[in-house]
Design a protein around this motif. Structure first.
Motif, PDB file in Angstrom:
ATOM      1  N   VAL B 128       0.915  -1.310  -0.086  1.00 23.51           N
ATOM      2  CA  VAL B 128       0.074   0.054  -0.086  1.00 23.51           C
ATOM      3  C   VAL B 128       0.871   1.065  -0.102  1.00 23.51           C
ATOM      4  O   VAL B 128       1.964   1.128   0.500  1.00 23.51           O
ATOM      5  CB  VAL B 128      -1.051  -0.077   1.257  1.00 23.51           C
ATOM      6  N   ARG B 129       0.404   2.219  -0.562  1.00 26.43           N
ATOM      7  CA  ARG B 129       1.053   3.605  -0.726  1.00 26.43           C
ATOM      8  C   ARG B 129       0.294   4.901  -0.689  1.00 26.43           C
ATOM      9  O   ARG B 129      -0.715   4.629  -0.960  1.00 26.43           O
ATOM     10  CB  ARG B 129       1.808   3.658  -2.001  1.00 26.43           C
ATOM     11  N   PRO B 130       0.631   5.940  -0.069  1.00 29.47           N
ATOM     12  CA  PRO B 130      -0.118   7.127   0.086  1.00 29.47           C
ATOM     13  C   PRO B 130      -0.231   7.570  -1.552  1.00 29.47           C
ATOM     14  O   PRO B 130       0.686   7.378  -2.399  1.00 29.47           O
ATOM     15  CB  PRO B 130       0.726   8.177   0.802  1.00 29.47           C
ATOM     16  N   ALA B 131      -1.470   7.977  -1.949  1.00 25.78           N
ATOM     17  CA  ALA B 131      -1.938   8.298  -3.425  1.00 25.78           C
ATOM     18  C   ALA B 131      -2.290   9.645  -3.263  1.00 25.78           C
ATOM     19  O   ALA B 131      -3.569   9.759  -3.870  1.00 25.78           O
ATOM     20  CB  ALA B 131      -3.000   7.049  -3.868  1.00 25.78           C
ATOM     21  N   GLY B 132      -1.776  10.527  -2.599  1.00 30.74           N
ATOM     22  CA  GLY B 132      -2.277  11.960  -2.918  1.00 30.74           C
ATOM     23  C   GLY B 132      -3.425  12.429  -1.598  1.00 30.74           C
ATOM     24  O   GLY B 132      -3.950  11.465  -1.201  1.00 30.74           O
ATOM     25  N   ARG B 133      -3.763  13.595  -1.850  1.00 34.56           N
ATOM     26  CA  ARG B 133      -4.779  14.243  -0.765  1.00 34.56           C
ATOM     27  C   ARG B 133      -6.251  14.183  -1.808  1.00 34.56           C
ATOM     28  O   ARG B 133      -6.019  14.636  -2.789  1.00 34.56           O
ATOM     29  CB  ARG B 133      -4.372  15.438  -0.271  1.00 34.56           C
ATOM     30  N   ARG B 134      -7.249  13.919  -1.039  1.00 36.72           N
ATOM     31  CA  ARG B 134      -8.458  14.231  -1.442  1.00 36.72           C
ATOM     32  C   ARG B 134      -8.812  15.564  -1.360  1.00 36.72           C
ATOM     33  O   ARG B 134      -8.618  16.218  -0.031  1.00 36.72           O
ATOM     34  CB  ARG B 134      -9.408  13.377  -0.692  1.00 36.72           C
ATOM     35  N   GLU B 135      -9.208  16.399  -2.224  1.00 42.98           N
ATOM     36  CA  GLU B 135      -9.577  17.681  -2.162  1.00 42.98           C
ATOM     37  C   GLU B 135     -10.783  18.249  -1.734  1.00 42.98           C
ATOM     38  O   GLU B 135     -11.787  18.621  -2.149  1.00 42.98           O
ATOM     39  CB  GLU B 135      -9.418  18.639  -3.595  1.00 42.98           C
ATOM     40  N   VAL B 136     -11.192  17.647  -0.385  1.00 41.65           N
ATOM     41  CA  VAL B 136     -12.267  17.897   0.420  1.00 41.65           C
ATOM     42  C   VAL B 136     -11.916  18.874   1.850  1.00 41.65           C
ATOM     43  O   VAL B 136     -10.551  18.745   2.060  1.00 41.65           O
ATOM     44  CB  VAL B 136     -13.112  16.787   0.708  1.00 41.65           C
TER      45      VAL B 136
END
Lengths: 244, 196, 196
Positions: B128-136
């Motif tokens: 598993v890897r971090p995949a950016g931030r959700r723009e909320v």
């Protein structure tokens, strides 16, 4: 079971894995190569078998009866004079049936040979107490695809009913209905059926909900002395009128 | 093959499959009480001398072991392969099926909170890897699976994962049992404790 | 002792100590990446041939096991090997001989629907795995056998499946439609030949 004619198989419907399985067992009782079996004879055997089972009032699954009907059709087509226009021809249908039986038979024999092999842990053994090897990668986690998809199945099974419960249904709340009925009742002079208090165009589940809520609202408003109810008999139309 | 060879083979197989060193009496229980097990053992001892495996006697018991001078090839490590926890495998499954997905969404799907360590373990395993931030609001981090995940589970692409219909057909959506529910509750209360 | 013998001893010890069947790559991780492990395995195979212990290949993995003809000495009563249902055995055979194969194709051969749980049991045993989707409408999931299947049934490769060559040659692994076409064509050409 003694009732069965001597040359037919004993009736044991639980033992069969569907009509094709039964057909294969009957075909093998002809004691010839599957390529050489007589389809007509096989059809006859199957129909006798199914009739015997029904005579004994054994519950036959529908697919056995569907197969019986199809075989009866095949039999008559094979016996009647040929209609050259008819495709596929009965001989082709018979050939297809024979090919299917051959394939099932092949896999059944293959399965039997497979499980008869020398099985690990039953016939042959790995070393009883291996010293074990150093695991080169540090902290390696193990998981198999089965674990993964079984986990997802578990989550889905767990959350499914929850999703069902939160499904949005179109309803009229009691508060809404009280508001609505008390507003409308002021404008009515005559007795009016409760259905006329429902929103126009209300359909299906929403209409049922509106009717139920309006009924309870009418009871509440009657209790408060704001309207009167009239009904000739049980299940007769229910009429509402503002209190004088 | 001589009778002596037959006996040698039998004793060899019995000792190999044994979970513990065996006495001559115990070996006889398998190969026959009349057999010259002592002689067969002597034969095997000679046969294996100098090989990577040795037949050794410890007190009255016999067993095979790897040759002492090769121990450096085998050295055991107690830090052995570990199995993922139930929380771990479920979290991984949710990420695989729903990626990119935030921690809040994983919790909503699982219906249970996940402790911080759960995702860390999956990242440490390289799946598993971090995949950016959700723009909320709050810009939560999302997670996705890695190429290492695909090769671990023998998948060419994520689309090869069985769908809900496949799972249903395979009987994997059957109702969960009560014991499992109880376990979940235990897990949930643990999480609360951790977070406090 | 020659270097080749040293390598043989090392590979022998590693495989002997291993808890799982090993690939050549895994063996190399212990004995050195430059080593001719394949050659060493061939040497060991010959050395152990006919003994009570045998070196066998199962798929890409190798392991030692007891000789099959000694099963009667070793068979364990407490070993309650999971008994497969008839449906389970047939489904396993169909997957093994036809892989990759969809659920629909399995049902077509058996002439009956597969009950819930049949494939599940095979997957849980570690003998069957999902093997990607078939690129036809509906993209059905296919199934195939695993390395664990080969080990369990003592097969070096799928080509060792009992009778697979004969079945293939007889067209019995082709779908009915294909066999039907072939049969009709065969008849047609025979007729032509006769007429000439």
């Amino acid at each position: 079971m003694e009732a069965a004619p001597p040359d037919t198989l004993t009736i044991d419907i639980d033992g069969w894995e569907g009509p094709l399985d039964l057909l294969l067992a009957l075909a093998r009782s002809q004691k010839v190569d599957l390529r050489q079996i007589s389809i007509l004879e096989l059809v006859e055997q199957y129909l006798v078998y199914v009739n015997a089972a029904r005579a004994l009032r054994l519950e036959l699954a529908a697919d056995y009866l569907v197969m019986a009907a199809w075989l009866a059709y095949l039999k008559s087509a094979l016996l009647l004079p040929r209609n050259p226009e008819e495709t596929p021809s009965p001989e082709e249908l018979a050939l297809r049936l024979q090919l299917r039986l051959e394939r099932l038979n092949a896999m059944r024999e293959a399965g039997a040979r497979l499980v008869a092999r020398d099985r690990l842990g039953r016939d042959v053994f790995l070393r009883g107490s291996p010293e074990g090897l150093r695991v080169v990668r540090k902290g390696r986690y193990e998981a198999e695809i089965y674990d993964l998809i079984a986990a997802y199945g578990r989550i889905s099974a767990r959350t499914r009913p929850v999703m069902h419960v939160v499904a949005q249904r179109d309803v009229m709340t009691l508060e809404e209905a009280i508001e609505r009925v008390s507003t409308l009742i002021g404008a009515r002079i005559e007795w009016s059926a409760i259905e006329t208090f429902l929103p126009e165009g209300a359909r299906g589940m929403y209409r049922k909900s509106a009717l139920a809520s309006s009924f309870v609202a009418a009871l509440e408003l009657a209790r408060q002395g704001r309207l009167e109810l009239r009904q000739k008999s049980a299940f007769a139309p229910l009429y509402l009128k503002a209190s004088a | 093959m001589t009778p002596q060879d037959d006996l040698g083979r039998a004793v060899e197989a019995v000792l190999f499959a044994a979970e513990q060193p065996m006495t001559i009496e115990e070996i006889k229980a398998h190969v026959g009480s009349q057999a010259d097990v002592r002689g067969a053992l002597a034969g095997l001892e000679a046969l294996y001398a100098g090989r990577g495996i040795e037949l050794v006697r410890r007190g009255e018991r016999w067993h095979f072991q790897t040759a002492a001078d090769l121990a450096h090839l085998l050295r055991r490590d107690r830090e052995e392969a570990r199995k993922l926890s139930r929380a771990g495998i479920e979290t991984l499954a949710i990420i695989a099926y729903h990626e990119p997905v935030t921690r809040g969404e994983i919790e909503a799907i699982r219906g249970v909170q996940i402790s911080k360590g759960t995702i860390d373990v999956l990242m440490e395993a390289g799946w598993v890897r971090p995949a950016g931030r959700r723009e909320v609001p709050g810009r939560p981090l999302t997670y996705a699976t890695t190429a290492g995940f695909l090769s671990q589970f023998g998948l060419a692409t994520r689309r090869d994962l069985p769908g809900i219909d496949d799972l249903k057909a395979a009987g994997l959506l059957d109702p969960v049992d009560l014991a499992f529910e109880a376990e979940l509750e235990g897990e949930a209360s643990e999480t609360v404790t951790e977070d406090e």
